[in-house]
Structure formats: structure tokens, C-alpha cells
Design a protein around this motif. Structure first.
Motif, mmCIF file in Angstrom:
data_model
loop_
_atom_site.group_PDB
_atom_site.id
_atom_site.type_symbol
_atom_site.label_atom_id
_atom_site.label_comp_id
_atom_site.label_asym_id
_atom_site.label_seq_id
_atom_site.Cartn_x
_atom_site.Cartn_y
_atom_site.Cartn_z
ATOM 1 N N HIS A 13 16.873 13.690 13.207
ATOM 2 C CA HIS A 13 16.439 13.963 14.573
ATOM 3 C C HIS A 13 16.746 15.412 14.939
ATOM 4 O O HIS A 13 15.921 16.097 15.538
ATOM 5 C CB HIS A 13 17.128 13.003 15.538
ATOM 6 N N ARG A 16 14.293 17.787 13.359
ATOM 7 C CA ARG A 16 13.005 17.836 14.058
ATOM 8 C C ARG A 16 13.059 18.803 15.237
ATOM 9 O O ARG A 16 12.091 19.496 15.517
ATOM 10 C CB ARG A 16 12.615 16.448 14.561
ATOM 11 N N LEU A 17 14.181 18.828 15.924
ATOM 12 C CA LEU A 17 14.330 19.755 17.045
ATOM 13 C C LEU A 17 14.327 21.198 16.563
ATOM 14 O O LEU A 17 13.707 22.061 17.187
ATOM 15 C CB LEU A 17 15.612 19.450 17.823
ATOM 16 N N TRP A 18 15.022 21.471 15.461
ATOM 17 C CA TRP A 18 15.021 22.826 14.913
ATOM 18 C C TRP A 18 13.621 23.236 14.455
ATOM 19 O O TRP A 18 13.197 24.373 14.654
ATOM 20 C CB TRP A 18 16.006 22.949 13.746
ATOM 21 N N PHE A 19 12.895 22.305 13.832
ATOM 22 C CA PHE A 19 11.528 22.595 13.390
ATOM 23 C C PHE A 19 10.628 22.904 14.580
ATOM 24 O O PHE A 19 9.846 23.851 14.545
ATOM 25 C CB PHE A 19 10.974 21.410 12.586
ATOM 26 N N THR A 20 10.761 22.136 15.653
ATOM 27 C CA THR A 20 9.969 22.366 16.860
ATOM 28 C C THR A 20 10.290 23.727 17.468
ATOM 29 O O THR A 20 9.391 24.464 17.883
ATOM 30 C CB THR A 20 10.227 21.249 17.886
ATOM 31 N N ALA A 21 11.570 24.095 17.487
ATOM 32 C CA ALA A 21 11.969 25.403 18.007
ATOM 33 C C ALA A 21 11.409 26.521 17.134
ATOM 34 O O ALA A 21 10.958 27.552 17.644
ATOM 35 C CB ALA A 21 13.487 25.498 18.081
ATOM 36 N N VAL A 23 8.638 26.443 15.257
ATOM 37 C CA VAL A 23 7.192 26.535 15.501
ATOM 38 C C VAL A 23 6.929 27.228 16.837
ATOM 39 O O VAL A 23 6.053 28.087 16.943
ATOM 40 C CB VAL A 23 6.538 25.141 15.456
ATOM 41 N N GLY A 24 7.691 26.882 17.861
ATOM 42 C CA GLY A 24 7.526 27.522 19.168
ATOM 43 C C GLY A 24 7.808 29.010 19.113
ATOM 44 O O GLY A 24 7.096 29.812 19.723
#
Length: 53
Positions: A13, A16-21, A23-24
Motif C-alpha cells: 500500500h 502505491r502511494l510512492w508510485f502515485t507521487a 507519477v504526479g
């Protein structure tokens, strides 16, 4: 205690947050520089550019 009994579920989990950051951050920098690594990869794979970059 994890809901599904898997001790690594919390780590997934967090990843996933690091990946989203990540990409952003790439989207943010591409808005200013016009450089998009994904666009380069897709172009090499044969995708047609949309004319944005």
C-alpha cells in the motif's frame, strides 16, 4: 494485524502511494519542461504522438 493475513500488505500500500507521487511529480515537471519519459517510451514502441510533446 493485516486484514488478509499477509504481513507485506502494508508495504505494498505504501509503495502505491510512492508510485502515485512519482507519477504526479513527472506530470508536474512535464508541464513546465515539455519532457515526458513515458512519451519517449511509447514513441519507441510505435504509438503515434498526440502533438502535445
Amino acid at each position: 494485524m493485516q486484514r488478509n493475513g499477509c504481513p507485506s500488505a502494508g508495504r505494498r500500500h505504501q509503495n502505491r502511494l510512492w508510485f502515485t507521487a512519482f507519477v504526479g511529480a513527472n506530470l508536474f515537471q512535464s508541464a513546465f519542461t515539455g519532457f515526458c519519459p513515458l512519451a519517449m517510451i511509447l514513441k519507441k514502441l510505435g504509438a503515434k504522438p498526440a502533438g502535445v510533446f
